[in-house]
Design a protein around this motif. Structure first.
Motif, mmCIF file in Angstrom:
data_model
loop_
_atom_site.group_PDB
_atom_site.id
_atom_site.type_symbol
_atom_site.label_atom_id
_atom_site.label_comp_id
_atom_site.label_asym_id
_atom_site.label_seq_id
_atom_site.Cartn_x
_atom_site.Cartn_y
_atom_site.Cartn_z
ATOM 1 N N GLU A 133 0.857 -0.885 0.037
ATOM 2 C CA GLU A 133 -0.171 -0.465 -0.169
ATOM 3 C C GLU A 133 0.684 1.345 -0.152
ATOM 4 N N ILE A 134 1.837 1.194 0.809
ATOM 5 C CA ILE A 134 2.692 2.399 0.932
ATOM 6 C C ILE A 134 3.481 3.076 -0.633
ATOM 7 N N ALA A 135 3.778 1.454 -1.120
ATOM 8 C CA ALA A 135 4.541 1.311 -2.442
ATOM 9 C C ALA A 135 3.809 2.535 -3.174
ATOM 10 N N LEU A 136 1.951 1.804 -3.536
ATOM 11 C CA LEU A 136 1.197 2.274 -4.617
ATOM 12 C C LEU A 136 0.811 3.759 -3.974
ATOM 13 N N LYS A 137 0.356 4.450 -2.759
ATOM 14 C CA LYS A 137 0.460 5.971 -2.335
ATOM 15 C C LYS A 137 2.059 6.998 -2.875
ATOM 16 N N ILE A 138 2.575 5.593 -1.997
ATOM 17 C CA ILE A 138 3.983 7.390 -3.064
ATOM 18 C C ILE A 138 4.253 6.759 -4.192
ATOM 19 N N SER A 139 4.101 6.110 -5.400
ATOM 20 C CA SER A 139 4.096 5.851 -7.031
ATOM 21 C C SER A 139 2.556 6.959 -7.151
ATOM 22 N N GLY A 140 1.868 6.644 -7.193
ATOM 23 C CA GLY A 140 1.262 7.720 -7.564
ATOM 24 C C GLY A 140 1.469 9.106 -7.208
ATOM 25 N N ALA A 141 1.721 9.720 -6.245
ATOM 26 C CA ALA A 141 2.340 11.482 -5.446
ATOM 27 C C ALA A 141 3.033 11.635 -6.372
ATOM 28 N N VAL A 142 4.213 10.411 -7.095
ATOM 29 C CA VAL A 142 5.386 10.688 -7.505
ATOM 30 C C VAL A 142 4.567 11.210 -8.959
ATOM 31 N N GLN A 143 4.148 10.268 -9.622
ATOM 32 C CA GLN A 143 3.078 10.219 -10.866
ATOM 33 C C GLN A 143 3.121 11.713 -10.960
ATOM 34 N N ALA A 144 1.986 12.271 -10.115
ATOM 35 C CA ALA A 144 1.176 12.988 -10.030
ATOM 36 C C ALA A 144 1.918 14.552 -9.991
ATOM 37 N N LYS A 145 3.269 14.309 -9.412
ATOM 38 C CA LYS A 145 4.572 15.230 -9.708
ATOM 39 C C LYS A 145 4.881 16.248 -11.129
ATOM 40 N N ARG A 146 4.905 14.959 -12.054
ATOM 41 C CA ARG A 146 5.035 15.524 -13.250
ATOM 42 C C ARG A 146 3.958 16.248 -13.836
ATOM 43 N N TRP A 147 4.022 17.283 -13.116
ATOM 44 C CA TRP A 147 2.456 18.099 -13.767
ATOM 45 C C TRP A 147 3.075 19.072 -14.129
ATOM 46 N N THR A 148 2.208 19.777 -15.474
ATOM 47 C CA THR A 148 2.082 21.427 -16.595
ATOM 48 C C THR A 148 0.941 21.376 -16.340
ATOM 49 N N SER A 232 1.477 15.766 -27.990
ATOM 50 C CA SER A 232 0.565 16.866 -27.925
ATOM 51 C C SER A 232 1.655 17.678 -26.805
ATOM 52 N N VAL A 233 2.264 18.833 -27.709
ATOM 53 C CA VAL A 233 2.852 19.530 -27.560
ATOM 54 C C VAL A 233 1.917 21.125 -27.469
ATOM 55 N N PHE A 234 3.351 21.898 -26.221
ATOM 56 C CA PHE A 234 2.441 22.979 -25.689
ATOM 57 C C PHE A 234 3.366 23.612 -25.359
ATOM 58 N N ASN A 235 2.753 24.864 -25.076
ATOM 59 C CA ASN A 235 3.749 26.602 -25.323
ATOM 60 C C ASN A 235 3.619 26.244 -23.349
ATOM 61 N N THR A 236 4.904 25.925 -23.047
ATOM 62 C CA THR A 236 5.063 26.156 -21.463
ATOM 63 C C THR A 236 4.533 27.327 -20.339
ATOM 64 N N ASN A 237 4.779 28.466 -21.719
ATOM 65 C CA ASN A 237 5.132 29.306 -20.854
ATOM 66 C C ASN A 237 3.675 30.157 -20.556
ATOM 67 N N ASP A 238 2.164 29.889 -21.944
ATOM 68 C CA ASP A 238 1.159 30.141 -21.509
ATOM 69 C C ASP A 238 -0.069 28.840 -21.101
ATOM 70 N N GLY A 239 0.647 27.693 -22.136
ATOM 71 C CA GLY A 239 -0.363 26.792 -21.383
ATOM 72 C C GLY A 239 -0.807 26.273 -22.595
ATOM 73 N N ASN A 240 -0.278 27.187 -23.496
ATOM 74 C CA ASN A 240 -1.310 26.491 -24.944
ATOM 75 C C ASN A 240 -0.794 24.834 -25.986
ATOM 76 N N PHE A 241 -1.850 25.140 -26.338
ATOM 77 C CA PHE A 241 -1.745 23.288 -27.271
ATOM 78 C C PHE A 241 -0.942 24.027 -28.441
#
Length: 473
Positions: A133-148, A232-241
């Motif tokens: 359970e702790i492995a799965l809990k941490i895994s989900g949070a680590v994955q969610a950290k890769r956020w744009t 799908s490529v985005f402009n990370t300066n303004d969040g536009n596709f």
């Protein structure tokens, strides 16, 4: 594809039994022959698994396969291998901030082991349960950290290419966030701000449906119902596709069929997950009705595109816009040919996509949409009827792969072309082999009247409700 309505899940059981017999041989062969110091096995060359230093995304499939083998056979040797290998090799994947593959690596190992404990197949042990359970809990949070963040205030889990990049693949990895959320976990940030993993997982899924899937609504000159873009490529300066792109397909304006397959199965699985969340939880991310409509539209569109653009026997070529595919003529009206001179098959797309077809078919049948549901269900069976037999099922006792004629990266030329052949064929991939086992387990459990197979079985509260999920095989 020419959908066969004469097939049933039960009629495929002899092929499923044969697959599991060969699967045991292949797992033992890899265990005895593969040098783990070289890294994760990824794809075969001349029948032997090799590695490729790109990203570490396949090791969970290797050891997850051992769990699935035990699940079907009750052979304790595979369970013990899976437990030991998960402890010895999977910790780095739980805390891996550099990939978008947590659902692949960790739900396939820790998640499957926890599911078996929930079902009473593994003896209840508090410390072992806590470990999974702790492995799965941490895994989900680590994955969610890769956020744009995107311009609309939502966002996506970005790929290993960087913050600008949304991969269609990740729709099947988003389950890491859903499991973690259902286990009561969240993503903690600066000043102890807690971010909901359900929110991030849902927003990522909605972004995938919006940007990775096309619906024939005039988005560009190549907009067809169900076509997908790998990236799908985005402009990370303004969040536009900005534009569609592809890393492993032919182009951003053609459909790489493995990416299509990830979307087929990922959206079908997310449809299945919605009943586990309350109306209040879903209200903050658009509401149950809207989310279900978007997921269902994406699942239907991608499955329809697969059916329309796949060989008659249900096995696709690697990209529906591959430059020499036209030389095969009307390939959708004939059986697939892995030994042709022009473009390779990707059997791994069939192994992944078939599960999406079956899950969507079941979902619609449960909603009393039987005509549509039966179409997708039978398309899934048609695909597996081919995939689980020769020339796709690997019967050579010296070949480490289970499913033949998979490709990894056609544009980069990474795939082996046998002597005397013009295109890659005869090789296997770790993801293709795993997903063939997974969909075989899916049907096996239905045929045997066992609890319905879903990644949500990793959540303890599902251990009883799974048994009530039914389908007419």
């Amino acid at each position: 594809m020419e959908i066969r309505n004469d097939l049933s899940a039960a009629s495929l059981q002899p092929k499923i039994d044969r697959l599991w017999q060969l699967s045991a041989e292949k797992i033992n062969l890899i265990s005895n022959e593969y040098d783990t110091s070289k890294g994760s096995p990824i794809f075969t060359v001349n029948g032997k698994y090799t590695t490729r230093g790109w990203t570490e995304w396949t090791q969970g499939f290797q050891y997850g396969a051992e769990v699935l083998q035990f699940d079907v056979t009750d052979d304790e040797s595979f369970l013990e291998k899976a437990r030991k290998n998960t402890v010895d090799y999977m910790a780095s994947h739980v805390g891996h901030f550099g990939v978008h593959d947590h659902g692949f690596n960790n739900v396939s190992t820790y998640g499957n082991l926890l599911r078996l404990m929930n079902e009473g197949r593994i003896a209840e042990n508090k410390w072992e349960r806590d470990f999974y359970e702790i492995a799965l809990k941490i895994s989900g949070a680590v994955q969610a950290k890769r956020w744009t963040n995107t311009r609309d205030g939502q966002g996506y889990i970005h790929s290993f290419n960087g913050p600008h990049s949304l991969f269609v693949d990740t729709i099947r990895s988003v389950r890491a966030l859903m499991v973690s959320h259902l286990l009561g976990h969240g993503l903690m940030g600066e000043n102890d701000v807690k971010t909901s993993l359900l929110e991030r997982g849902t927003y990522h899924s909605l972004a995938t449906a919006k940007y990775s899937v096309f619906y024939g609504e005039g988005r560009d000159s190549y907009d067809l119902w169900g076509r997908t873009a790998h990236e799908s490529v985005f402009n990370t300066n303004d969040g536009n596709f900005r534009c569609p792109n592809s890393q492993q397909g032919f182009s951003g304006f053609t459909t790489w069929t493995r990416g299509l397959a990830w979307a087929m199965t990922g959206f079908a699985e997310q449809l299945e997950s919605l009943p586990l969340f309350s109306d209040d939880e879903l209200a903050s991310v658009g509401g149950r009705q809207l989310i279900e409509e978007i997921y269902l539209k994406a699942a239907k569109a991608t499955c329809d595109f697969y059916i329309a653009n796949t060989a008659a026997d249900g096995i696709p070529y690697w990209d529906t816009g591959a430059p020499e595919l036209y030389k095969l003529g009307d390939y959708t009206s004939r059986a697939s040919d892995p030994y042709n001179n022009f473009e390779p098959i990707d059997s791994s797309a069939a192994a992944i996509g078939a599960q999406g077809l079956l899950r969507l078919g079941k979902y619609l049948n449960d909603k009393n949409a039987t005509e549509e549901g039966n179409k997708y269900w039978q398309a899934g069976l048609t695909t597996l009827n081919t995939l689980f037999g020769e020339p796709y099922l690997s019967t050579d006792p010296t070949h480490q792969g289970l499913i033949l004629h998979s490709v990894y990266h056609r544009p980069n030329g990474w795939d082996n072309i046998p002597a005397g052949q013009k295109v890659p064929n005869g090789e296997s991939s770790m993801w293709g082999d795993y997903h063939a086992r997974e969909v075989a387990l899916y049907l096996h459990r239905i045929n045997k009247g066992l609890p319905y197979y879903t990644y949500l079985g990793a959540v303890r509260s599902l251990s009883m409700t799974n048994a009530s999920l039914t389908i007419n095989p």
